[in-house]
Enzyme design. Structure first.
Site, PDB file in Angstrom:
ATOM      1  N   PHE A 148       0.806  -1.107  -0.048  1.00 10.53           N
ATOM      2  CA  PHE A 148      -0.084  -0.226   0.018  1.00 10.53           C
ATOM      3  C   PHE A 148       0.668   1.211  -0.033  1.00 10.53           C
ATOM      4  CE2 PHE A 148       0.657  -0.795   4.586  1.00 10.53           C
ATOM      5  CZ  PHE A 148       1.127   0.375   4.952  1.00 10.53           C
ATOM      6  N   LYS A 172      -1.293  -7.157  -8.988  1.00 13.01           N
ATOM      7  CA  LYS A 172      -2.224  -7.069  -8.011  1.00 13.01           C
ATOM      8  C   LYS A 172      -1.992  -6.282  -7.082  1.00 13.01           C
ATOM      9  CE  LYS A 172      -3.053  -8.378  -4.064  1.00 13.01           C
ATOM     10  NZ  LYS A 172      -3.643  -7.451  -3.014  1.00 13.01           N
ATOM     11  N   GLU A 175      -5.228  -3.661  -2.032  1.00 14.47           N
ATOM     12  CA  GLU A 175      -6.707  -3.208  -1.824  1.00 14.47           C
ATOM     13  C   GLU A 175      -6.906  -2.076  -1.330  1.00 14.47           C
ATOM     14  OE1 GLU A 175      -5.957  -6.614   1.342  1.00 14.47           O
ATOM     15  OE2 GLU A 175      -5.336  -6.116  -0.846  1.00 14.47           O
ATOM     16  N   SER A 225       5.742  -7.005   3.823  1.00 15.04           N
ATOM     17  CA  SER A 225       6.378  -7.313   4.895  1.00 15.04           C
ATOM     18  C   SER A 225       7.077  -8.617   4.886  1.00 15.04           C
ATOM     19  CB  SER A 225       5.172  -7.445   6.131  1.00 15.04           C
ATOM     20  OG  SER A 225       4.437  -8.781   5.974  1.00 15.04           O
ATOM     21  N   CYS A 280       9.669   1.508   3.447  1.00 19.31           N
ATOM     22  CA  CYS A 280      10.608   0.260   3.523  1.00 19.31           C
ATOM     23  C   CYS A 280      12.196   0.880   3.927  1.00 19.31           C
ATOM     24  CB  CYS A 280      10.675  -0.544   2.725  1.00 19.31           C
ATOM     25  SG  CYS A 280      11.357  -0.374   1.260  1.00 19.31           S
ATOM     26  N   GLU A 379      10.062  -3.977  13.077  1.00 15.32           N
ATOM     27  CA  GLU A 379       9.456  -2.968  11.933  1.00 15.32           C
ATOM     28  C   GLU A 379       8.363  -2.345  12.397  1.00 15.32           C
ATOM     29  OE1 GLU A 379       9.639  -2.098   7.294  1.00 15.32           O
ATOM     30  OE2 GLU A 379       8.561  -3.934   7.861  1.00 15.32           O
TER      31      GLU A 379
END
Length: 494
Positions: A148, A172, A175, A225, A280, A379
Site C-alpha cells: 500500500f 495485484k 486493496e 512485510s 521500507c 519494523e
C-alpha cells in the site's frame, strides 16, 4: 460510491460479488468499493495474458520501447491527477506522491533502453566452423504483488522492465489504494499497449494464492512485510516459479561525533517522518556515537515541534495520516510498548488529531532505546524514531550487522576513513554516506540483505532484466561439403 473493478484484456471488468471498502485516511470516509477477484477471475486474467504473450514477445524491442516512451509522456501529462489519487487513498502529502511518480518514471526511462539491455553475446569460431551466441528471451506471464505504501512506484519497479523484455503482466495492487494503478492501466492502453499485455486484478489472499500456484505464471515479484515475503517466496518457489520477494526493514542511521549535525537532523526529519514513516527505507533508528546523542536531541526537538501534520491534499502539510485505523492502532501499540519497556518518550504524537475521524499520529521520538526493546527489534512502519546511545563506532556497526533485517542504512560523518570502512563492512544491501535514504537510481538495482530479501535478484536495473528473462545459449555449425564422422566423446570444439 465509486466501484473499482479489475482491468483485463484492455477493459474494466468484474464478476466477483466480494468487495471491500477503500477509505480516505485523512477523513476516515469510505470513498470506493473495490472488487476482490475470485480464483476463477484471476485464472481468466492469466489466460488472457498467456494468449497475448505470443504476439507481444515477438514484437521488436524497439517497438515495445516506443510504447513505453508514449506511456511516460502520458504519466507526466497526468501527474497531478495521479498524485491526487495516491494522496486520497494512501494519505501521503501531494509533493511526496509526485516524488513517488517521478521515481517510478525513472524505471520506465530505464526500460525504454531495452534494445540495448537485451543484447546478447556472440563468439565466432569457438571451434573450426562453429559459432556460439547467447540470447535473452522473455519468460511468459509474470505477476507483481504491490504494497500500500507506494501504490504506483513499486508497480513501476516491476512491469516496465517485464513488458519491455517481452513478458505479459498481471498486477495485484494493494486493496487499500488501488485507484492509481487502475489509472496506470488506462494510460498504458492509451499509449498503444496491446490488450492483455498488462492486466490488473484486485483482491486479497485468494487472488494472491492463485498467482502463486497457477501453472502459467512463470515469475512473481513482491514487496511487503517479511512474514508475507517468506510465504510468497516459499509458496511460489514450491510451484516452480522465479521469485523476488522484498520484505521488511529496520534501517539504522549511524551518526558519528564529527558529523554535521544540522545536515544529519534535516536528513532525519524527512527520512523518519516523511510519508508518516510508511517506507521500507525509512530511518527508524539513530545510533548516536559517543557524545553525539545530546546535541542530536537538542536539534531534533524544535524541528519535530514545527512539523506540519494534516490532510495531504493541503500543500502546506509535511506529513499526512497513516493508511488505516488498524495500522494506526498497531503503531500506537508500539509506542505504548516502548514506554512500558523503559524507553524515554521525548515526543508523544498519540494525542495529535488533525481530523477527528482521520488516521493521524504525530511524530514520536524515543531516547535511550536498547536493543532488547520491541521498538528496536521490530519494523513499526510509522512515524516513530528511536535513538540508541552507543559508546563507539565498532559497537554501532555490530548492532547493525547483528539485526535480522538488512535493507538500508546510512552513516553521517566527515571522516572518509570511517565512511569507507562502514561501506565495506556493514551487512546491509543499500548504504548511504551522508545520504539518509539511499534508494538506488533505476539503472542500478534495489534490494536488501538478510531477512529483507528472499530470492537472488534485486529489483529494476540490471537485476530486473535478468529476473524477467531467461538465457539461451546456441552453438551452430553449417555443412561445408565435408561429412563428419560420429563422435562418442565429449565435444571439445577443436
Amino acid at each position: 460510491m465509486q466501484s473499482i473493478t479489475h482491468f483485463v484484456n484492455g477493459q474494466h471488468t468484474a464478476k466477483s460479488a466480494r468487495t471491500q471498502s477503500v477509505f480516505e485516511p485523512a477523513t476516515g470516509e469510505a470513498r470506493a468499493e473495490v472488487s476482490l477477484a475470485s480464483s476463477d477471475e484471476v485464472a481468466a486474467a492469466i489466460g488472457v495474458a498467456k494468449a497475448a504473450f505470443e504476439s507481444w514477445s515477438q514484437m521488436t524491442p524497439l517497438n515495445r520501447a516506443r510504447i513505453l516512451f508514449k506511456f511516460k509522456a502520458l504519466v507526466e501529462a497526468n501527474l497531478d491527477e495521479l498524485a491526487e489519487l495516491i494522496t486520497r487513498e494512501h494519505g501521503k502529502v501531494l509533493d511526496d506522491a509526485k516524488g513517488e511518480l517521478i521515481r517510478g518514471l525513472e524505471v520506465v526511462e530505464f526500460a525504454c533502453g531495452i534494445p540495448h539491455l537485451l543484447k546478447g553475446e556472440h563468439t565466432a569460431q569457438v571451434g573450426t566452423g562453429v559459432d556460439a551466441w547467447a540470447v535473452n528471451q522473455a519468460l511468459g506471464v509474470v505477476a507483481g504483488i504491490a504494497p500500500f505504501n507506494f501504490p504506483v512506484m513499486v508497480p513501476m519497479w516491476m512491469f516496465p522492465i517485464a513488458i519491455a523484455c517481452g513478458n505479459t503482466f498481471i498486477m495485484k495492487p494493494s486493496e487499500k489504494d488501488p485507484s492509481s494503478v487502475m489509472r496506470i492501466a488506462e494510460l498504458l492502453k492509451e499509449a498503444g499497449l496491446p490488450d492483455g499485455v498488462f492486466n490488473v486484478v484486485n483482491g486479497d489472499k485468494e487472488a494472491v494464492d492463485t498467482l502463486l500456484t497457477h501453472k502459467d505464471v512463470q515469475a512473481v515479484s513482491f514487496v511487503g512485510s517479511t512474514p508475507i515475503a517468506e510465504y510468497i517466496y516459499a509458496t511460489a518457489s514450491a510451484h516452480g516459479k522465479r521469485v523476488q520477494a522484498l520484505g521488511g526493514a529496520k534501517n539504522h542511521m549511524l551518526v558519528m561525533p564529527d558529523a554535521d549535525l544540522d545536515q544529519a537532523v534535516n536528513a532525519l526529519m524527512g527520512a523518519a517522518y516523511g510519508s508518516a514513516g510508511e517506507r521500507c527505507m525509512a530511518i527508524s533508528v539513530v545510533l548516536a556515537v559517543g557524545d553525539a546523542g545530546d546535541a542530536l536531541v537538542e536539534k531534533l526537538l524544535p524541528k519535530i515541534a514545527a512539523l506540519k501534520v494534516g490532510n495531504g491534499l493541503d500543500t502546506e502539510m509535511e506529513m499526512g495520516p497513516l493508511i488505516s485505523a488498524q495500522h494506526l492502532d498497531k503503531v500506537c501499540g508500539y509506542v505504548d510498548a516502548g514506554v512500558r519497556e523503559g524507553a524515554k518518550l521525548l515526543v508523544d504524537g498519540r494525542n495529535m488529531k488533525a481530523d477527528a475521524n482521520g488516521y493521524f499520529l504525530g511524530a514520536c521520538l524515543f531516547d535511550h532505546v536498547t536493543p532488547e526493546m520491541s521498538i528496536y527489534k521490530e519494523e513499526i512502519f510509522g512515524p516513530v524514531l528511536s535513538i540508541v546511545r552507543v559508546a563507539d563506532y565498532p559497537s554501532a556497526l555490530k548492532l547493525i550487522n547483528d539485526h535480522e533485517f538488512g535493507n538500508g542504512t546510512a552513516i553521517f560523518t566527515q571522516s572518509g576513513e570511517a565512511a569507507r570502512h562502514f561501506c565495506h563492512h556493514v551487512q546491509v544491501g543499500m548504504v548511504g554516506v551522508n545520504v539518509p535514504i539511499p534508494v538506488p537510481m533505476a539503472f542500478h538495482s534495489f534490494g536488501g540483505w538478510k531477512r529483507s530479501l528472499f530470492g537472488p535478484l534485486h529489483m529494476h536495473g540490471p537485476d530486473g532484466v535478468r529476473f524477467y528473462t531467461k538465457r539461451k545459449a546456441i552453438t551452430a555449425r553449417w555443412p561445408q561439403g565435408k561429412q563428419l564422422a560420429a563422435e562418442f566423446v565429449m565435444p571439445t570444439m577443436k
